[in-house]
Design an enzyme around this catalytic site. Structure first.
Site, PDB file in Angstrom:
ATOM      1  N   PRO A 145      38.855  40.943  36.501  1.00 56.64           N
ATOM      2  CA  PRO A 145      38.573  39.835  37.420  1.00 56.64           C
ATOM      3  C   PRO A 145      39.176  38.544  36.900  1.00 56.64           C
ATOM      4  O   PRO A 145      39.512  38.435  35.711  1.00 56.64           O
ATOM      5  CB  PRO A 145      37.040  39.765  37.390  1.00 56.64           C
ATOM      6  CG  PRO A 145      36.705  40.172  35.982  1.00 56.64           C
ATOM      7  CD  PRO A 145      37.735  41.199  35.577  1.00 56.64           C
ATOM      8  N   ASP A 146      39.353  37.574  37.790  1.00 52.99           N
ATOM      9  CA  ASP A 146      39.683  36.241  37.321  1.00 52.99           C
ATOM     10  C   ASP A 146      38.512  35.739  36.479  1.00 52.99           C
ATOM     11  O   ASP A 146      37.397  36.237  36.578  1.00 52.99           O
ATOM     12  CB  ASP A 146      39.941  35.304  38.509  1.00 52.99           C
ATOM     13  CG  ASP A 146      40.887  34.170  38.147  1.00 52.99           C
ATOM     14  OD1 ASP A 146      40.975  33.830  36.952  1.00 52.99           O
ATOM     15  OD2 ASP A 146      41.540  33.629  39.053  1.00 52.99           O
ATOM     16  N   TRP A 147      38.778  34.737  35.648  1.00 50.73           N
ATOM     17  CA  TRP A 147      37.771  34.306  34.668  1.00 50.73           C
ATOM     18  C   TRP A 147      36.504  33.822  35.380  1.00 50.73           C
ATOM     19  O   TRP A 147      36.572  32.935  36.241  1.00 50.73           O
ATOM     20  CB  TRP A 147      38.373  33.229  33.775  1.00 50.73           C
ATOM     21  CG  TRP A 147      38.848  33.794  32.467  1.00 50.73           C
ATOM     22  CD1 TRP A 147      38.535  33.332  31.222  1.00 50.73           C
ATOM     23  CD2 TRP A 147      39.695  34.932  32.255  1.00 50.73           C
ATOM     24  NE1 TRP A 147      39.139  34.124  30.263  1.00 50.73           N
ATOM     25  CE2 TRP A 147      39.852  35.106  30.860  1.00 50.73           C
ATOM     26  CE3 TRP A 147      40.315  35.836  33.110  1.00 50.73           C
ATOM     27  CZ2 TRP A 147      40.600  36.140  30.307  1.00 50.73           C
ATOM     28  CZ3 TRP A 147      41.081  36.870  32.571  1.00 50.73           C
ATOM     29  CH2 TRP A 147      41.205  37.012  31.185  1.00 50.73           C
TER      30      TRP A 147
END
Length: 822
Positions: A251-253
């Site tokens: 996932p994105d951060w």
């Protein structure tokens, strides 16, 4: 042979076999074996606990397992240089690379990035960014290649292949439909399947299928009601089943929102520090809520990338000298120049030459300071050097052209808090410096303030909620904290500051706010900043002309919804004498270059731009200079389109230079002086206002946090063609110093639905240069509504003057197709 002899021989043989077995290499350690075989062998040796370790990251790396010899997979933000750690080369931004339309060049750039990444012990780059440029004000447009899915796909494949050719994993992002930063963590994009498949997924699909991408990053937003990080349709059905993706999904951060829904629907690991995988996933396994088969499959994908990057094999020592090497500096300069787009060149004002120009004035806020990238995680803050446009121009001019510099106006590229000495509160009962503050325990400034006080400066970053003091003089004494602060709370509060501001000098002032969630600023009754909705931390700007010594009313309003709270107010002064100085210099010069535009504080991740406008003072500077000199060339730094209408008719030259890396100034000079003929073409439609593409704005600020893509497949030039919007510059547009003539068109049917388009192009002008031939297709009698034309092929070839080159563009059945949801 008697029994004792046979027994002795047997014992010797067994001992020999035992010794051989002791020294036999486990299959997963054998580089000669197939990677899939090695992965499966290692998986068989791993416990469930060890597999789970691979799925929970350690900040910017996967977790290593020393007992099995599995090292961590180190990631770095990108995609224009692996800038985790020490200094790096900063290559041009996404739409600069996109404007080159050069697949071979982009492969070379990504390979160079890969070599520098390896030298820094980085095996996974968080890039390329291949989202479609839909919303013209999206804060991350500078990271993306194009509004067109075919162009984005071709360039994304090239970047992926070039990077992974150096055994550094490409991470395709942000999957999917991440086209705005406003409410990016919670936005629900409502998009139909045909639009998804025809516009927003092709770049990802081709980078997976044709580029064999090893990693994919899910986007923050939701698509049709489900977060991308747990969206089964996107991650499992399309990505893994339809496209056969064998890498891993991260996932994105802080972009994951669940444990089981994420793990069971296609998310493979969380690289950043998170409490979603790790122990929660182990507990779910112990309760029987997730199977070992599922965990093994997730671990398999991570392991496969670890093997593909060569981490499991002996590697030669990294060549640290590759970073900032001469070859990379030369490539960086070439890439920046290839992406520059010449938008206007009346009366052949360009290129400059000593025969035409003896004196050259260089003016503007972006002249002596390089704007090499947009803001956020992609910005390469640590580089070995920066070449500003002024540096590049002075170097190129040498002693043949006199170059003079005047800044004219500055650019508010940082926040300087307004000092207390310039502020007077509306209530002076507790002091005469600052603004009077009224704090409310709701988001709407309603009812009676919970507390009122004097705040000398508006420069607050609250972690747990506002600290209310009995008086301003007691601000540094924690023991005097008022109990009333507990009534306000850490979230869902609002503040109004009122009073006057008295400027120390006459001139233009950029007022700057830095806040998360709602902010409104009024100066002298005029609203300069109006951002009354919830958002991440963002800088916002408004410009007004003020006179020295006059007290102007000021009202600042703010609300906080959830999370940390930030509210800062600053200003930036523009001295009118500097504009006059620039005008005087322009008047006595043969030609003028005005370096204008914005920078990483104005265009950045986490925030969308509030409008298309250049800062007001830059428009004034350009207008005033154009009145006294007829040879003005404006050079722009930006990611998304800017409003050029206030002055475009008054200047003969316009150059779009983008955010173009740390060699940017040299590249600009190469174009201005004709060292390189401009060949860049716009990768998106250069709109000027919201009315030119209303679908992007119609439900943009919905408080229900939804964005419905009502335009369907009619995005970018597809929309402008359909509705004849008459934009400033169309997709694919770009001028050259030379001219090209097309001839000999021949369409060859290679098979039933596959064609080869042959033609010749002659350089009929006086400059060597590259031409980008673009091929569009349309269906004559469509059964569904389709765009008037769609890009389905292009080729870029360098052609010396007076010479011809043959072009061939292939078109296969897929380029004629549309997606049928039925």
């Amino acid at each position: 042979m008697n029994f004792k002899c046979r027994l002795f021989v047997t014992a010797c043989c067994l001992s020999f076999l035992f010794l051989v077995g002791c020294f036999e290499t486990e299959p997963y350690k054998d580089p000669s074996k197939d990677i899939d075989e090695r992965v499966e062998d290692l998986l068989k040796r791993m416990s469930v606990e060890q597999k789970l370790l691979l799925l929970q990251g350690d900040g910017m790396s996967t977790v290593g397992i020393q007992s099995l010899g599995i090292p961590p997979l180190n990631c770095s933000d990108g995609p224009f240089g692996a800038h985790r750690g020490a200094a790096i080369t900063s290559f041009p931004c996404g739409n600069s690379l996109g404007a080159s339309w050069d697949t071979a060049l982009i492969a070379d750039v990504s390979a160079a990035i890969g070599r520098e990444a390896k030298a820094k012990d980085i095996q996974c780059l968080l890039g390329p960014g291949i989202n479609i440029i839909r919303h013209p004000l999206c804060g991350r447009n500078f990271e993306y290649y194009s509004e067109d899915p075919f162009l984005s796909a071709c360039l994304g494949v090239s970047f992926t292949k070039g990077l992974q050719g150096e055994k550094v994993a490409a991470t395709l992002k942000h999957y999917a439909v991440n086209n705005q930063e406003f409410y990016r963590n919670s936005l629900d994009v409502i998009v139909d399947e045909r639009t998804l498949q025809e516009i927003y997924l092709p770049a990802f699909r081709d980078a997976v299928i044709l580029g064999d991408a090893w990693s994919v990053m899910s986007a923050y937003n939701m698509v049709n009601g489900v977060h991308c990080s747990e969206n089964k349709h996107l991650l499992t059905e399309i990505l893994k089943e339809d496209w056969g993706f064998r890498g891993f999904v991260m996932p994105d951060w802080a972009g994951a929102h669940s444990t089981l829904a994420s793990a069971n629907n296609g998310l493979d690991c969380v690289v950043y520090d998170s409490d979603l995988f790790g122990r929660p996933l182990a507990d779910a396994f112990s309760r029987g809520e997730i199977s070992e088969t599922q965990i093994t499959g997730m671990a398999r994908r991570v392991l496969r990338v670890i093997f593909l990057t060569g981490l499991m094999d002996p590697l030669p020592a990294a060549d640290e000298n590759i970073i900032n090497c001469p070859e990379h500096r030369k490539l960086n300069r070439k890439a920046a120049a290839e992406g520059i787009v010449l938008l206007k060149n009346e009366n052949n004002v360009l290129p400059f030459s000593p025969e035409k120009v003896k004196s050259l004035a260089v003016i503007g806020p972006n002249a002596a300071k390089l704007r090499m990238g947009g803001g956020g995680s992609s910005y390469n803050s640590k580089v070995f050097y920066q070449i500003s446009p002024l540096d590049g121009i002075v170097s190129a001019a040498g002693n043949k052209i006199k170059v003079s510099f005047a800044q004219g106006v500055g650019l508010a590229d940082t926040l300087v808090p307004v000092g207390a000495e310039f502020l007077r509160p509306s209530n002076k009962s507790r002091g005469t410096k600052g603004l009077w503050a009224e704090y409310y325990n709701n988001k709407d400034l309603q009812g009676k303030p919970i507390v009122s006080q004097l705040d000398t400066t508006i420069d607050f970053v609250w972690e747990t909620g506002p600290k209310i003091y009995l008086s301003d003089s007691e601000k540094n004494r924690i023991d005097t904290l008022s109990e009333k602060s507990e009534l306000i709370g850490a979230d869902n509060f609002s503040v109004r500051w009122t009073g006057t501001i008295t400027p120390p000098k006459t001139g233009f002032y950029d007022f700057v706010t830095h806040s998360d969630d709602g902010v409104r600023l009024y100066v002298n009754g005029e609203i300069l900043i109006d951002q009354w909705y919830s958002h991440d931390k963002e800088f916002r700007y408004g410009t007004i002309e003020l006179e020295e010594g006059i007290a102007y009313s000021v009202k600042l309003e703010y609300y906080e919804e959830i999370g940390g709270a930030t509210m800062r107010l600053g200003w930036f002064y523009h001295d009118p004498e500097k504009i006059e100085e620039a005008v005087r210099l322009a008047k006595i010069s043969d030609a003028v270059v005005i370096c204008a535009g914005i920078d990483k504080f104005w265009e950045a991740e986490g925030a969308d731009r509030s409008n298309f406008d250049l800062p007001l003072v830059q428009n004034r500077l350009i207008e005033e200079v154009a009145k006294v000199n007829s040879n003005v060339v404006v050079v722009l730094n930006n990611g998304g389109p800017l409003n050029l209408r206030p002055w475009i008719k008054e200047v003969p030259g316009l150059v779009e230079a983008w955010f173009n890396g740390n060699e940017g100034g040299n590249a600009v000079a190469d174009i201005l002086f004709g060292v390189q003929n401009p060949s860049g073409k716009l990768p998106f439609s250069y709109v000027q206002s919201a009315v030119e593409f209303p679908p992007a704005f119609d439900n943009y600020l919905n408080r229900d946090k939804t964005a419905e893509y009502k335009e369907g497949v009619f995005v970018g030039y597809r929309y402008h063609d359909k509705y004849e919007t008459g934009i400033m510059f169309p997709f694919g547009f770009g001028l050259s110093y030379t001219t090209f003539e097309y001839s000999g068109l021949k369409i060859e049917r290679v098979s039933e639905n596959q064609f080869a388009i042959h033609f010749s192009v002659k350089n009929t002008g006086n400059f060597d240069g590259a031409e980008i031939a673009q091929l569009y297709v349309s269906e004559l009698n469509p059964t569904v509504e389709r765009p008037i034309k769609e890009l389905k092929g292009f080729e870029k070839i360098f052609i010396p003057k007076n010479e011809s080159r043959s072009f061939m563009i292939s078109v296969d059945p897929r380029q004629f197709s549309f997606f049928d949801p039925q």
